[in-house]
Design an enzyme around this catalytic site. Structure first.
Site, PDB file in Angstrom:
ATOM      1  N   LYS A   1      62.652  70.509  33.259  1.00 37.33           N
ATOM      2  CA  LYS A   1      61.212  70.428  32.942  1.00 37.33           C
ATOM      3  C   LYS A   1      61.023  70.077  31.461  1.00 37.33           C
ATOM      4  O   LYS A   1      61.839  69.354  30.899  1.00 37.33           O
ATOM      5  CB  LYS A   1      60.515  71.746  33.306  1.00 37.33           C
TER       6      LYS A   1
ATOM      7  N   GLU B   1      54.399  70.042  39.860  1.00 38.71           N
ATOM      8  CA  GLU B   1      53.714  70.020  38.555  1.00 38.71           C
ATOM      9  C   GLU B   1      53.164  68.624  38.258  1.00 38.71           C
ATOM     10  O   GLU B   1      52.122  68.488  37.606  1.00 38.71           O
ATOM     11  CB  GLU B   1      54.677  70.516  37.463  1.00 38.71           C
TER      12      GLU B   1
ATOM     13  N   ASN C   1      66.439  71.135  37.185  1.00 39.39           N
ATOM     14  CA  ASN C   1      65.242  70.470  36.667  1.00 39.39           C
ATOM     15  C   ASN C   1      64.882  71.205  35.385  1.00 39.39           C
ATOM     16  O   ASN C   1      64.386  72.322  35.439  1.00 39.39           O
ATOM     17  CB  ASN C   1      64.105  70.579  37.705  1.00 39.39           C
TER      18      ASN C   1
ATOM     19  N   HIS D   1      57.238  66.150  42.050  1.00 45.61           N
ATOM     20  CA  HIS D   1      57.301  67.589  41.754  1.00 45.61           C
ATOM     21  C   HIS D   1      55.878  68.143  41.751  1.00 45.61           C
ATOM     22  O   HIS D   1      54.935  67.467  41.342  1.00 45.61           O
ATOM     23  CB  HIS D   1      57.984  67.820  40.400  1.00 45.61           C
TER      24      HIS D   1
ATOM     25  N   SER E   1      62.363  79.658  42.394  1.00 45.55           N
ATOM     26  CA  SER E   1      62.981  80.918  41.941  1.00 45.55           C
ATOM     27  C   SER E   1      64.345  81.149  42.607  1.00 45.55           C
ATOM     28  O   SER E   1      64.691  82.285  42.936  1.00 45.55           O
ATOM     29  CB  SER E   1      62.042  82.101  42.185  1.00 45.55           C
TER      30      SER E   1
ATOM     31  N   GLY F   1      58.810  79.216  39.652  1.00 43.21           N
ATOM     32  CA  GLY F   1      58.647  79.876  38.360  1.00 43.21           C
ATOM     33  C   GLY F   1      57.937  81.215  38.437  1.00 43.21           C
ATOM     34  O   GLY F   1      57.538  81.781  37.413  1.00 43.21           O
TER      35      GLY F   1
HETATM   36  C1  PEP Z   1      61.342  73.703  40.017  1.00 43.91           C
HETATM   37  O1  PEP Z   1      60.545  73.554  39.119  1.00 43.91           O
HETATM   38  O2  PEP Z   1      61.739  72.704  40.616  1.00 43.91           O
HETATM   39  C2  PEP Z   1      61.801  75.062  40.332  1.00 43.91           C
HETATM   40  C3  PEP Z   1      62.359  75.277  41.484  1.00 43.91           C
HETATM   41  O3  PEP Z   1      61.592  76.022  39.377  1.00 43.91           O
HETATM   42  P1  PEP Z   1      62.118  77.542  39.393  1.00 43.91           P
HETATM   43  O4  PEP Z   1      63.541  77.527  39.852  1.00 43.91           O
HETATM   44  O5  PEP Z   1      61.996  77.991  37.969  1.00 43.91           O
HETATM   45  O6  PEP Z   1      61.238  78.306  40.319  1.00 43.91           O
END
Ligand code: PEP
Length: 251
Positions: free
Chosen positions: A11, A98, A9, A96, A213, A173
Site C-alpha cells: 500500500k 481502496e 501489498n 483493490h 487481516s 486492515g
Molecule cells: C489488503 O489490503 O490487500 C489486505 C489484505 O490488507 P490487510 O492484510 O492489512 O488486511
C-alpha cells in the site's frame, strides 16, 4: 495445477530506502529455505524498479499496486502498464477495494486496466469483495459476481493469465478475518462462477487468494481450505518477521 501464491501489498507504506531494505530482508530470509508457494511483493510505484533489482536471483516476484487504464500520454501522475513492465515487474494488483472506494474504480475502468496489464505481459491480481453491509444483508455473492463481470470480458486464454483475490472489505486492515468457512464458501462460489463462464479446466487452474487481516496465526487454517490458493497480505507484509510465517504456512 494452479499455483499457490503469497503476495504482499505494501500500500502507501515504505520510502524507497525502507522498501529496498524490506525486500533485501525478505530475500535473505528466504535464501536456502524450501519455499512451497510463489512469493510476490507489490510495492509503491517509486520502489518497483529498485525492488526488482534488490530481489534479483531470488524466488520473489515483484508487482505494482495499480496501473493506468490508458496506454500513454497526457495523464499527469499516472503510470502505464508498459512502464511497470519495463522495470521487470511481473504482477499488478487491480481493483483493490481502496482503489474502488477512494478512486471510483468501476468495472468499466477495470476492464481497461486488465487489458493494459495483459497487453504488457503483467499478471493481474484482480481483487473482489463485499463491504460489511453487503455481507450482512446477504447480497455479497451478487456483488462479487458483479465485480467478476470485468474479468469475464476477457477471453478464456487471457483470463487464464490472471489471479483472483477475494478480499472482504470488512476484513481489510480491521483485524477481523473471515472465518475459514466464510472464505471457503466465497472461494468455491467464485470458482463455480468461473466454471460456468468459461469451463471447469479454467476454473480449476485459477489461483484464488484470500485477503483480509491474514497473518501467520490464521494462514494455515485458511490455506487448508480446498479453494484457497494463498493470500494477498497487507499489514503483515510490511515486516519480514510477520510475512515469513504466512509463506511458511504452505508446508
Ligand atoms: C489488503 O489490503 O490487500 C489486505 C489484505 O490488507 P490487510 O492484510 O492489512 O488486511
Amino acid at each position: 495445477m494452479r499455483k499457490k501464491i503469497v503476495a504482499g501489498n505494501w500500500k502507501m507504506n515504505t520510502t524507497l530506502q525502507e522498501g529496498v531494505a524490506l525486500a533485501e530482508g525478505l530475500k535473505a530470509a528466504l535464501e536456502g529455505k524450501q519455499v512451497n508457494c510463489d512469493v510476490v511483493v507489490c510495492t509503491p510505484f517509486i520502489s518497483v524498479a529498485s525492488v526488482v533489482k534488490a530481489v534479483e536471483g531470488s524466488v520473489i516476484g515483484v508487482g505494482a499496486e495499480d496501473c493506468s487504464a490508458h496506454t500513454s500520454g497526457a495523464y499527469t501522475g499516472e503510470v502505464a502498464a508498459n512502464m511497470v513492465a519495463s522495470t521487470g515487474a511481473k504482477y499488478v494488483i487491480l481493483g483493490h477495494s481502496e482503489r474502488r472506494q477512494y478512486h471510483g474504480e468501476n468495472n468499466e475502468i477495470l476492464v481497461e486496466k486488465l487489458n493494459q496489464a495483459l497487453a504488457n505481459g503483467l499478471t493481474p491480481i484482480f481483487c473482489v469483495g463485499e463491504v460489511k453491509e453487503e455481507r450482512e444483508n446477504g447480497t455479497f455473492k451478487a456483488v462479487i459476481e458483479g465485480q467478476m463481470e470485468a474479468m469475464y470480458t476477457l477471453s478464456a486464454e487471457d483470463f487464464a493469465k490472471c489471479v483472483v483475490a477475494y478480499e472482504p472489505v470488512w476484513a481489510i486492515g480491521t483485524g477481523l478475518t473471515a472465518t475459514s468457512e466464510q472464505a471457503q464458501e466465497v472461494h468455491a462460489f467464485i470458482r463455480a462462477s468461473i466454471a460456468a463462464k468459461y469451463n471447469a479446466e479454467v476454473a480449476d487452474n485459477t489461483s484464488i487468494l484470500y485477503g483480509g487481516s491474514c497473518k501467520g496465526s490464521n494462514a494455515p487454517e485458511l490455506f487448508a481450505q480446498p479453494d484457497i490458493d494463498g493470500g494477498l497480505i497487507g499489514g503483515a507484509a510490511l515486516k519480514v518477521d510477520t510475512f515469513m510465517p504466512i509463506i511458511e504456512a504452505w508446508k
